[in-house]
Each structure stands twice: as structure tokens, then as C-alpha cells.
Scaffold this active site. Structure first.
Site, PDB file in Angstrom:
ATOM      1  N   LYS A  52       0.736  -1.072   0.009  1.00  0.00           N
ATOM      2  CA  LYS A  52       0.172  -0.007   0.144  1.00  0.00           C
ATOM      3  C   LYS A  52       0.962   1.267   0.052  1.00  0.00           C
ATOM      4  O   LYS A  52       0.681   2.081  -0.691  1.00  0.00           O
ATOM      5  CB  LYS A  52      -1.143   0.184   1.124  1.00  0.00           C
ATOM      6  CG  LYS A  52      -2.231  -0.962   0.918  1.00  0.00           C
ATOM      7  CD  LYS A  52      -2.984  -1.451   2.352  1.00  0.00           C
ATOM      8  CE  LYS A  52      -4.039  -2.335   2.215  1.00  0.00           C
ATOM      9  NZ  LYS A  52      -4.636  -2.827   3.212  1.00  0.00           N
ATOM     10  N   GLN A  96      -5.181  -1.334   9.419  1.00  0.00           N
ATOM     11  CA  GLN A  96      -4.935  -2.742   8.865  1.00  0.00           C
ATOM     12  C   GLN A  96      -5.671  -3.749   9.718  1.00  0.00           C
ATOM     13  O   GLN A  96      -5.249  -3.963  11.212  1.00  0.00           O
ATOM     14  CB  GLN A  96      -3.507  -3.193   8.633  1.00  0.00           C
ATOM     15  CG  GLN A  96      -3.277  -4.335   7.951  1.00  0.00           C
ATOM     16  CD  GLN A  96      -3.770  -4.539   6.508  1.00  0.00           C
ATOM     17  OE1 GLN A  96      -3.557  -3.359   5.662  1.00  0.00           O
ATOM     18  NE2 GLN A  96      -4.513  -5.382   6.169  1.00  0.00           N
ATOM     19  N   ASP A 119     -11.538   2.824   3.782  1.00  0.00           N
ATOM     20  CA  ASP A 119     -11.765   1.555   3.561  1.00  0.00           C
ATOM     21  C   ASP A 119     -13.551   1.274   3.450  1.00  0.00           C
ATOM     22  O   ASP A 119     -13.932   0.188   2.997  1.00  0.00           O
ATOM     23  CB  ASP A 119     -11.328   0.531   5.040  1.00  0.00           C
ATOM     24  CG  ASP A 119     -10.375  -0.087   4.498  1.00  0.00           C
ATOM     25  OD1 ASP A 119     -10.032  -0.336   3.637  1.00  0.00           O
ATOM     26  OD2 ASP A 119      -9.668  -0.430   5.703  1.00  0.00           O
TER      27      ASP A 119
END
Ligand code: NAD
Length: 281
Positions: A52, A96, A119
Site C-alpha cells: 500500500k 490494517q 476502507d
């Protein structure tokens, strides 16, 4: 059969995003920023976060990774999120997953400002997506959606069957395809006859976590099949779709690896840029 090349599609998307970041920098004299919080030392999570960060740098985003040990207190993480919520240089925050057991995942998700929730997991974004309003959309289904649209730009009236009803994949995928006027069936572990459902589909999205569940005789010719699954087996990584069988039947299919996976990260960058743009209005 069209082999849907997710690597190529993701590279093209990153290129587009890179141009967009250049334009945004010229317009606002600043660039979108993505901050990732990584807790613990799970190898897959570390690899995801590294990828990422690399991709964020490639398109010119300001990127930061904050690392905590497994033992970090929930309070410390929540306070850090509050701090990042107030930080104008941070457009998007991602924690995460999975998290250590002592940290409440939902509390973490709900502490991130919906406007920085890259997200798309915050209940506000989930609600906005299902109401058809502007929202961050979870990255994996967004990537699937963009791949489907590459093969078939007009989805009006298509029958879509989603296999799996997770909050991460199946449910948001359903909303995206409903918006495109598909007739969507969402199936799951209690569905009576999955094969019969799949045989009705113009589009199948499989997000289950069972290696090679979807077989060749479950698929009509002319069906677009998107394989979200990532399953470790003795024969290496395989998807939720039996690639050898389905590739002989389907109109189009994503490989695993090299299909949905690369699009997920590119969509995270896209979401970060969208959050930045919305914050400038
Ligand atoms: P999950 O475990 O949260 O959900 C799985 C879903 O499958 C559930 O809704 C369950 O009802 C359904 N299911 C289980 N058995 C079934 C059966 N026999 N028939 C029909 N449905 C059944 O999983 P998830 O988080 O959505 O992940 C699914 C897969 O996608 C996993 O392999 C995961 O590793 C992969 N994944 C890939 C990416 C990517 O970027 N490519 C991202 C996230 C997840």
C-alpha cells in the site's frame, strides 16, 4: 474467453491517479495523504501495508505508516485516530485488519471520521452506499466493479449472483451492482442450490474463501466471473473459482493471483484521492 488482467487494469488506474494527484497539487498546492496504522507483526498484514505504501508513493500521495506492537492498548490506538482525524494533511486513515483480540474492531472503525474512512467500513459510509449516496466504497468490491465495467460497460438488467455475504465483499458488491440496475441475488452458506443460482447469472462474483468452489458446469457461456478468493493450498494460491474448468465456459474471468488483488490497492489510492477532493469543497 477474456482473461481479465487485474495487474494491467491496476497499473492503468494508478497512472490515471498519478495525473490526478499532479493536477490536485497544482490546484491546491498540497497532495492527498494516506495514513495506515499497522498493529502487530502478522506477515500478510506487513506485506499488504508495504504494498500500500509503495503504491501510494508511486502515485505521489503523502504516505505514512504508524506501527504498534501487538500489546498496544486500545486507548492508544483510538487516541491516535482522534489525532489523525484532526490532522488536515491526512485525507485517509486505514487501520490494517485483523486486529489483536483485545482491540475492539468496530470501535476502531467507528472512531475514524467517515470522511477519512478510505476502507468504507464506517456505518455512515455503509448506510450511504446502500442509500445510493456519495460514500467511500470498500476497496475490493470497488475493484471488482471497475473490472466488470471494463468488460461490460452497460450492466442494465443483467442478472448478477454474488456468492458470499460478508460486509467486506458480498454486501457492498451487491449495492454497487444494484446501482447499475442489475438484478442481484446474494447467496451464502445456507443457500439451497448454489449451482442453480449461478447458472442464472450473467455476472458471478465469488467471495467465499473455499478453494475452487465455483465449477465449470455452474456457469453459462457469456457469464463474466470475478474471483475474489485467495486460498492457500498445497498447490499454491487458488481462488474460489475452478479456473481450469470455468475458463473453458465463461465469457470473461479474473485469474488468481493477478485479478482482483492488484485492483484492491489501486482502489485504496482512488478512495484517498476522493476523500481529499471532498474535503476541499
Ligand atoms: P468471509 O469469511 O467474511 O465471508 C465468506 C462468505 O461466504 C460468508 O458470507 C458465507 O456465508 C459465504 N459462504 C461460506 N461457505 C459458503 C458456501 N459453501 N456456499 C456459499 N457461500 C458460502 O470472507 P471475505 O472476507 O468476504 O473473503 C472471501 C474470500 O476473499 C477469502 O478467500 C479472502 O481471502 C478473499 N479476499 C480477497 C481480497 C482481494 O483483495 N482479492 C480481499 C478480501 C478478501
Amino acid at each position: 474467453m477474456i482473461l481479465i488482467d487485474g495487474k494491467k487494469a491496476a497499473a492503468e488506474l494508478r497512472q490515471e491517479l498519478k495525473h490526478e494527484v499532479t493536477d490536485l497539487k497544482a490546484k491546491y498546492n498540497k497532495v492527498p495523504g494516506l495514513t495506515v496504522i499497522l498493529i502487530g507483526d502478522l506477515t500478510p498484514s506487513q506485506i499488504y501495508v508495504r504494498n500500500k505504501e509503495k503504491s501510494a508513493n508511486e502515485v505521489g500521495l503523502k504516505s505514512e505508516v504508524i506501527k504498534y506492537p501487538d500489546s498496544v492498548e486500545e486507548k492508544t490506538v483510538l487516541e491516535k485516530i482522534e489525532e489523525l482525524n484532526k490532522d488536515e494533511t491526512v485525507s485517509g486513515i486505514l487501520v490494517q485488519l485483523p486486529l489483536p483480540k483485545h482491540i475492539d474492531k468496530q470501535k476502531v472503525i467507528e472512531t475514524i471520521l467517515p470522511s477519512k474512512d478510505v476502507d468504507g467500513f464506517h456505518p455512515m459510509n455503509v448506510g450511504n452506499l446502500s442509500s445510493g449516496y456519495e460514500s467511500s466504497v470498500p476497496c475490493t468490491p470497488l475493484g471488482c466493479y471497475l473490472l466488470i465495467k471494463k468488460v461490460e460497460p452497460n450492466l442494465n438488467g443483467k442478472k448478477a449472483v454474488i456468492v458470499g455475504r460478508s460486509n467486506l465483499n458480498g454486501k457492498p458488491m451487491t449495492q454497487l451492482l444494484l446501482k447499475e440496475n442489475c438484478t442481484v441475488t446474494i447467496t451464502h452458506s445456507k443457500t439451497k442450490d448454489l449451482k442453480a443460482e449461478c447458472l442464472e447469472a450473467d455476472i458471478i462474483v465469488a467471495a467465499v474463501g473455499i478453494p475452487e468452489l465455483v465449477k465449470g458446469d455452474w456457469v453459462k457461456k457469456d457469464t463474466i466471473v470475478i474471483d475474489v478468493g485467495i486460498n492457500k493450498t498445497d498447490n499454491g494460491i487458488v481462488g474460489d473459482v475452478d479456473f481450469d474448468e470455468v475458463s473453458k465456459k465463461a465469457k470473461a474471468l479474473t485469474p488468481v493471483p493477478g485479478g482482483v488483488g492488484p485492483m484492491t490497492i489501486a482502489c485504496l489510492l482512488k478512495n484517498t484521492i476522493e476523500c481529499f477532493k471532498r474535503s476541499q469543497i
